[in-house]
Write a protein that holds these residues in place. Structure first.
Motif, PDB file in Angstrom:
ATOM      1  N   ALA A  46       3.661   5.575 -14.193  1.00 19.37           N
ATOM      2  CA  ALA A  46       2.864   4.357 -14.332  1.00 19.37           C
ATOM      3  C   ALA A  46       2.020   4.394 -15.597  1.00 19.37           C
ATOM      4  CB  ALA A  46       1.977   4.179 -13.101  1.00 19.37           C
ATOM      5  N   GLY A  47       1.541   5.570 -15.961  1.00 17.88           N
ATOM      6  CA  GLY A  47       0.735   5.696 -17.166  1.00 17.88           C
ATOM      7  C   GLY A  47       1.526   5.411 -18.427  1.00 17.88           C
ATOM      8  N   GLN A  54     -10.478  13.810  19.529  1.00 10.80           N
ATOM      9  CA  GLN A  54     -11.844  14.104  19.090  1.00 10.80           C
ATOM     10  C   GLN A  54     -11.815  14.723  17.707  1.00 10.80           C
ATOM     11  OE1 GLN A  54     -13.582  17.478  20.863  1.00 10.80           O
ATOM     12  NE2 GLN A  54     -15.437  17.386  19.635  1.00 10.80           N
ATOM     13  N   ASN A  55     -10.771  15.499  17.423  1.00  9.54           N
ATOM     14  CA  ASN A  55     -10.730  16.264  16.182  1.00  9.54           C
ATOM     15  C   ASN A  55     -10.545  15.368  14.973  1.00  9.54           C
ATOM     16  OD1 ASN A  55     -10.855  18.672  17.671  1.00  9.54           O
ATOM     17  ND2 ASN A  55      -8.639  18.637  17.991  1.00  9.54           N
ATOM     18  N   ASP A  56     -11.260  15.696  13.918  1.00  9.65           N
ATOM     19  CA  ASP A  56     -11.069  15.025  12.639  1.00  9.65           C
ATOM     20  C   ASP A  56      -9.633  15.288  12.185  1.00  9.65           C
ATOM     21  OD1 ASP A  56     -11.148  14.182   9.977  1.00  9.65           O
ATOM     22  OD2 ASP A  56     -13.177  14.919   9.655  1.00  9.65           O
ATOM     23  N   PRO A  57      -8.892  14.251  11.744  1.00 11.17           N
ATOM     24  CA  PRO A  57      -7.517  14.481  11.294  1.00 11.17           C
ATOM     25  C   PRO A  57      -7.434  15.311  10.022  1.00 11.17           C
ATOM     26  CG  PRO A  57      -8.192  12.236  10.791  1.00 11.17           C
ATOM     27  CD  PRO A  57      -9.268  12.834  11.652  1.00 11.17           C
ATOM     28  N   VAL A  58      -8.568  15.525   9.365  1.00  9.75           N
ATOM     29  CA  VAL A  58      -8.564  16.263   8.103  1.00  9.75           C
ATOM     30  C   VAL A  58      -8.589  17.766   8.372  1.00  9.75           C
ATOM     31  CG1 VAL A  58      -9.940  16.784   6.055  1.00  9.75           C
ATOM     32  CG2 VAL A  58      -9.634  14.421   6.775  1.00  9.75           C
ATOM     33  N   TRP A  59      -7.591  18.468   7.838  1.00  5.86           N
ATOM     34  CA  TRP A  59      -7.541  19.915   8.034  1.00  5.86           C
ATOM     35  C   TRP A  59      -7.314  20.679   6.733  1.00  5.86           C
ATOM     36  CZ3 TRP A  59      -2.726  21.944   6.733  1.00  5.86           C
ATOM     37  CH2 TRP A  59      -1.666  21.040   6.677  1.00  5.86           C
ATOM     38  N   ARG A  60      -7.212  19.985   5.615  1.00  8.30           N
ATOM     39  CA  ARG A  60      -7.043  20.650   4.329  1.00  8.30           C
ATOM     40  C   ARG A  60      -7.649  19.775   3.233  1.00  8.30           C
ATOM     41  NH1 ARG A  60      -0.526  19.843   3.109  1.00  8.30           N
ATOM     42  NH2 ARG A  60      -0.375  17.673   3.813  1.00  8.30           N
ATOM     43  N   SER A  61      -7.740  20.354   2.052  1.00 11.47           N
ATOM     44  CA  SER A  61      -8.298  19.632   0.915  1.00 11.47           C
ATOM     45  C   SER A  61      -7.244  19.541  -0.182  1.00 11.47           C
ATOM     46  CB  SER A  61      -9.552  20.355   0.390  1.00 11.47           C
ATOM     47  OG  SER A  61     -10.096  19.669  -0.715  1.00 11.47           O
ATOM     48  N   LEU A  62      -6.811  18.326  -0.467  1.00  7.34           N
ATOM     49  CA  LEU A  62      -5.822  18.098  -1.509  1.00  7.34           C
ATOM     50  C   LEU A  62      -6.478  17.419  -2.709  1.00  7.34           C
ATOM     51  CD1 LEU A  62      -2.913  16.696   0.705  1.00  7.34           C
ATOM     52  CD2 LEU A  62      -3.125  19.014  -0.207  1.00  7.34           C
ATOM     53  N   GLU A  63      -5.920  17.666  -3.881  1.00  4.94           N
ATOM     54  CA  GLU A  63      -6.443  17.038  -5.082  1.00  4.94           C
ATOM     55  C   GLU A  63      -5.794  15.683  -5.307  1.00  4.94           C
ATOM     56  OE1 GLU A  63      -5.874  19.614  -8.386  1.00  4.94           O
ATOM     57  OE2 GLU A  63      -7.175  21.194  -7.601  1.00  4.94           O
ATOM     58  N   ARG A  64      -6.440  14.880  -6.133  1.00 10.88           N
ATOM     59  CA  ARG A  64      -5.878  13.588  -6.503  1.00 10.88           C
ATOM     60  C   ARG A  64      -4.895  13.770  -7.653  1.00 10.88           C
ATOM     61  NH1 ARG A  64      -9.308   8.506  -9.075  1.00 10.88           N
ATOM     62  NH2 ARG A  64      -7.703   6.879  -8.782  1.00 10.88           N
ATOM     63  N   LEU A  65      -3.715  13.166  -7.511  1.00  9.49           N
ATOM     64  CA  LEU A  65      -2.785  13.139  -8.629  1.00  9.49           C
ATOM     65  C   LEU A  65      -3.418  12.317  -9.742  1.00  9.49           C
ATOM     66  CD1 LEU A  65       0.238  13.982  -9.273  1.00  9.49           C
ATOM     67  CD2 LEU A  65       0.803  11.591  -8.785  1.00  9.49           C
ATOM     68  N   PRO A  66      -3.422  12.817 -10.981  1.00 12.29           N
ATOM     69  CA  PRO A  66      -4.033  12.041 -12.061  1.00 12.29           C
ATOM     70  C   PRO A  66      -3.482  10.615 -12.078  1.00 12.29           C
ATOM     71  CG  PRO A  66      -3.463  14.223 -12.851  1.00 12.29           C
ATOM     72  CD  PRO A  66      -2.889  14.108 -11.464  1.00 12.29           C
ATOM     73  N   GLY A 112       0.856  -1.175   0.000  1.00  7.21           N
ATOM     74  CA  GLY A 112       0.000   0.000   0.000  1.00  7.21           C
ATOM     75  C   GLY A 112       0.892   1.225   0.000  1.00  7.21           C
ATOM     76  N   ARG A 113       0.658   2.122  -0.967  1.00  8.26           N
ATOM     77  CA  ARG A 113       1.563   3.262  -1.135  1.00  8.26           C
ATOM     78  C   ARG A 113       0.746   4.543  -1.235  1.00  8.26           C
ATOM     79  NH1 ARG A 113       6.309   3.355  -5.770  1.00  8.26           N
ATOM     80  NH2 ARG A 113       7.253   5.358  -5.245  1.00  8.26           N
ATOM     81  N   ALA A 114       1.014   5.482  -0.347  1.00  6.85           N
ATOM     82  CA  ALA A 114       0.363   6.789  -0.376  1.00  6.85           C
ATOM     83  C   ALA A 114       1.447   7.851  -0.494  1.00  6.85           C
ATOM     84  CB  ALA A 114      -0.459   7.016   0.886  1.00  6.85           C
ATOM     85  N   SER A 115       1.361   8.682  -1.537  1.00  6.26           N
ATOM     86  CA  SER A 115       2.408   9.675  -1.819  1.00  6.26           C
ATOM     87  C   SER A 115       1.796  11.058  -1.923  1.00  6.26           C
ATOM     88  CB  SER A 115       3.128   9.335  -3.131  1.00  6.26           C
ATOM     89  OG  SER A 115       3.655   8.028  -3.096  1.00  6.26           O
ATOM     90  N   LEU A 116       2.459  12.019  -1.299  1.00  5.53           N
ATOM     91  CA  LEU A 116       2.079  13.417  -1.416  1.00  5.53           C
ATOM     92  C   LEU A 116       3.046  14.073  -2.390  1.00  5.53           C
ATOM     93  CD1 LEU A 116       0.276  15.740  -0.382  1.00  5.53           C
ATOM     94  CD2 LEU A 116       1.958  16.103   1.438  1.00  5.53           C
ATOM     95  N   VAL A 117       2.524  14.483  -3.538  1.00  2.00           N
ATOM     96  CA  VAL A 117       3.340  15.074  -4.593  1.00  2.00           C
ATOM     97  C   VAL A 117       2.882  16.516  -4.774  1.00  2.00           C
ATOM     98  CG1 VAL A 117       4.121  14.877  -6.980  1.00  2.00           C
ATOM     99  CG2 VAL A 117       3.500  12.816  -5.700  1.00  2.00           C
ATOM    100  N   GLY A 118       3.625  17.470  -4.199  1.00  2.56           N
ATOM    101  CA  GLY A 118       3.162  18.854  -4.198  1.00  2.56           C
ATOM    102  C   GLY A 118       1.895  18.958  -3.381  1.00  2.56           C
ATOM    103  N   ASP A 119       0.818  19.391  -4.011  1.00  2.00           N
ATOM    104  CA  ASP A 119      -0.465  19.462  -3.316  1.00  2.00           C
ATOM    105  C   ASP A 119      -1.439  18.426  -3.863  1.00  2.00           C
ATOM    106  OD1 ASP A 119      -0.884  20.539  -5.802  1.00  2.00           O
ATOM    107  OD2 ASP A 119      -1.856  22.389  -5.099  1.00  2.00           O
ATOM    108  N   ARG A 120      -0.890  17.318  -4.355  1.00  2.00           N
ATOM    109  CA  ARG A 120      -1.722  16.246  -4.881  1.00  2.00           C
ATOM    110  C   ARG A 120      -1.352  14.916  -4.227  1.00  2.00           C
ATOM    111  NH1 ARG A 120      -2.324  17.436 -11.423  1.00  2.00           N
ATOM    112  NH2 ARG A 120      -3.316  19.485 -11.202  1.00  2.00           N
ATOM    113  N   VAL A 121      -2.329  14.018  -4.196  1.00  2.00           N
ATOM    114  CA  VAL A 121      -2.183  12.747  -3.495  1.00  2.00           C
ATOM    115  C   VAL A 121      -2.337  11.594  -4.476  1.00  2.00           C
ATOM    116  CG1 VAL A 121      -3.173  11.248  -1.726  1.00  2.00           C
ATOM    117  CG2 VAL A 121      -3.075  13.718  -1.343  1.00  2.00           C
ATOM    118  N   ASP A 122      -1.452  10.624  -4.360  1.00  2.00           N
ATOM    119  CA  ASP A 122      -1.584   9.383  -5.114  1.00  2.00           C
ATOM    120  C   ASP A 122      -1.620   8.229  -4.119  1.00  2.00           C
ATOM    121  OD1 ASP A 122      -1.146   7.970  -7.992  1.00  2.00           O
ATOM    122  OD2 ASP A 122      -0.095   6.845  -6.443  1.00  2.00           O
ATOM    123  N   VAL A 123      -2.619   7.369  -4.245  1.00  2.00           N
ATOM    124  CA  VAL A 123      -2.756   6.231  -3.334  1.00  2.00           C
ATOM    125  C   VAL A 123      -3.039   4.989  -4.163  1.00  2.00           C
ATOM    126  CG1 VAL A 123      -3.884   5.328  -1.277  1.00  2.00           C
ATOM    127  CG2 VAL A 123      -3.754   7.794  -1.623  1.00  2.00           C
TER     128      VAL A 123
END
Length: 435
Positions: free
Chosen positions: A398-399, A328-340, A251-262
Motif C-alpha cells: 500500500a505504501g 471472564q478472561n481477557d482475550p489478550v494473551w500476547r503482545s504483537l507489534e503493528r505492521l508499519p 474491515g481487514r485485520a491481518s496477522l503477518v508474522g508477529d505483526r498486525v495490520d488493521v
C-alpha cells in the motif's frame, strides 16, 4: 426443577434497551427451559424518568440513580445499552469492580477501553461480554473466542457496517451517493449525522475489536487505518462492475508474522468472493485460519431488535454458566507489534485522469515502475478531452502504491483526482484474467 429468579438491570432504555426488555419478557419461557432461570428487569437507568417510552417499563423500574443499582445485591447481571464512551465507561467500571457481570453493546467503549474493562472484570471476579458491540445478531465474538480458539486465525475480512453497505448496494443500482444516503436515513439505516458510519469510524472500532479477539493481542483503535466511502463515485462502481467486482467498505485485520495490520476502507471485491454477495444493510465476517481455511458468518448487523438479541444471548450465557465462566478472561494473551503502515501488500485498482496525448502513458508507467508497482491490466477510456486510465496492479504494498499516486498527481499531465482501492479476491491475478 424450580425456576431461579434473576433480577437484571439495564443502563439505558432507548431503542435497544426497550427491545432487550421486550425480548426478555416475550422469551421468558424459552430462556427458563434452556437455563432454569427467569430473567426479570428490575431497574432501567435513564436520564429522564418522566419521558414517555415505547414498551414502557413499570414506574418502579425506571431510575436515574446508578448508586441504587450498585447497592442492590439482588441484581445478578447488568446490560449497558446507553452508548457513548462516557458516562457509560465509568458506570461499567464501577459495576465490574463491585462484582457485577456486565453485557455491553458499546463498540467504542470496548475498542478504546477494553484493557481497563477486563482488568476490572478480573478484579471483580465476573464476566464481561460484548457480542453485540460488533455485528449485532452475528455471533462472531463467540465463534472466535470459543469455537476457533486453536485455529490460528490469521486474517479477518468483514463488512461490518450496514449503513455503508446499504449505500454502496444502492449505488450499484445507479443511485448517486447523496440519494443513497438520503434513502438510508429515511429507512432508519443511517443517523441524521451519518459521519461515524460513512467515514469508517464505526467499522474501525468493530475491526479493532475483532483483531484483538482473533489475534489475542491488544489492537488500539489508533492502529486502524481508516478511509470512508464519501469519495466513492458511480465511476468507481461502474469500473468495478466492468471488472466483475463490487465496491464494498471492508474491515481487514491481518496477522503477518508477529505483526498486525488493521484497516478499513473501500475495496474492489471479486464477484466470486463470499463478501461480494452481501447486499443492503447486512453484515458478514470471513475468518481465515490454519485449521479452518475460511468460514463466513452473515446476517443483519444493525437494528434495535438484532442488537438486543445479541445482548440477551450474552445475558443468558452469563446466568447459564457456573462461576465466572470462560469468558471472564481477557482475550489478550500476547503482545504483537503493528505492521508499519503501508507494508501490507495486495493487488490494487487505480483510477487516473490524464491528458490524452502521446507520451503520457509512458510517464505513468515510469512513476509506477519507480515504486516497483507492476501493471497487470490497463484500460484507457476517452472522456471530455482527456483520458481516464483504469489500472489493475499485481500485488504491491500500500505504501508503494501511495507513493506512486503522489508522484502521478504532481505530473503536469494529471487531471482530476487519482484514486486507489485494494482488490479483495481469493484468486490470483492470472485467474482473474488480468495477467
Amino acid at each position: 426443577m424450580a425456576s431461579v429468579d434473576v433480577p437484571v438491570a439495564l443502563l439505558g432504555y432507548g431503542t435497544v434497551g426497550a427491545a432487550v426488555h421486550r425480548l426478555l419478557e416475550e422469551s421468558a419461557d424459552e430462556i427458563e427451559r434452556a437455563t432454569g432461570h427467569r430473567l426479570r428487569v428490575t431497574h432501567a437507568l435513564v436520564r429522564d424518568t418522566a419521558k414517555e417510552r415505547g414498551f414502557a417499563p413499570d414506574a418502579s423500574v425506571v431510575t436515574d440513580d446508578l448508586d441504587g443499582i450498585l447497592r442492590d445485591d439482588s441484581i445478578q447481571v447488568v446490560a449497558e445499552v446507553m452508548g457513548g464512551v462516557e458516562p457509560a465507561g465509568d458506570y461499567v467500571l464501577r459495576l465490574l469492580r463491585a462484582g457485577r457481570p456486565v453485557v455491553t453493546a458499546n463498540k467504542q467503549l470496548v475498542a478504546r477501553h477494553g484493557a481497563e474493562l477486563f482488568e476490572a472484570a478480573a478484579a471483580g471476579g465476573v464476566q464481561l461480554r460484548f457480542e453485540a458491540s460488533v455485528c449485532a445478531a452475528i455471533p462472531v465474538i463467540k465463534v472466535l473466542r470459543e469455537s476457533l480458539i486453536v485455529t490460528n486465525v490469521h486474517q479477518v475480512l468483514g463488512i461490518v457496517n450496514g449503513t455503508t453497505n446499504f449505500i454502496l448496494s444502492a449505488m450499484e443500482k445507479g443511485r448517486s451517493y447523496g440519494d443513497a444516503l438520503a434513502e438510508a436515513q429515511r429507512l432508519g439505516f443511517a443517523e441524521a449525522d451519518p459521519t461515524e458510519d460513512v467515514a469508517g469510524l464505526d467499522a474501525a472500532a468493530k475491526t479493532a475489536i475483532l483483531a484483538t479477539v482473533a489475534f489475542g493481542s491488544r489492537v488500539p483503535i489508533d492502529w486502524v487505518g481508516v478511509e470512508g466511502i464519501e469519495h466513492v463515485t458511480l465511476d468507481h462502481v461502474a469500473a468495478a462492475h466492468a471488472l466483475g467486482m463490487h465496491v464494498k467498505l471492508i474491515g481487514r485485520a491481518s496477522l503477518v508474522g508477529d505483526r498486525v495490520d488493521v484497516r478499513v476502507g473501500p475495496a474492489f471485491v471479486d464477484g466470486h468472493h463470499p463478501l461480494a454477495a452481501v447486499e443492503g444493510a447486512f453484515n458478514a465476517v470471513m475468518l481465515q485460519g490454519d485449521a479452518i481455511r475460511e468460514i463466513t458468518l452473515e446476517g443483519p448487523g444493525a437494528g434495535g431488535i438484532e442488537t438486543a438479541s445479541a445482548v440477551v444471548a450474552d445475558m443468558v450465557s452469563i446466568v447459564g454458566t457456573t462461576g465466572t465462566g470462560f469468558l471472564q478472561n481477557d482475550p489478550v494473551w500476547r503482545s504483537l507489534e503493528r505492521l508499519p503502515p503501508g507494508d501490507l501488500a495486495s493487488p490494487f485498482y487505480l483510477r487516473l485522469e490524464v491528458e490524452d496525448r502521446a507520451g503520457v502513458l509512458a510517464r505513468i508507467a515510469q512513476e509506477l515502475a519507480a515504486e516497483e508497482v507492476s501493471v497487470a491490466q490497463l484500460v484507457q477510456q476517452p472522456s471530455d478531452g482527456h483520458a481516464v486510465l483504469h489500472i489493475v496492479t499485481h500485488e504491491a504494498s500500500a505504501g508503494r502504491v501511495a507513493g506512486a499516486l503522489q508522484a502521478i498527481r504532481a505530473l503536469p499531465e494529471a487531471r482530476g483526482e487519482a484514486s486507489a482501492m485494494p482488490v479483495i479476491s481469493g484468486r490470483g491475478v492470472a485467474e482473474l484474467g488480468w495477467a
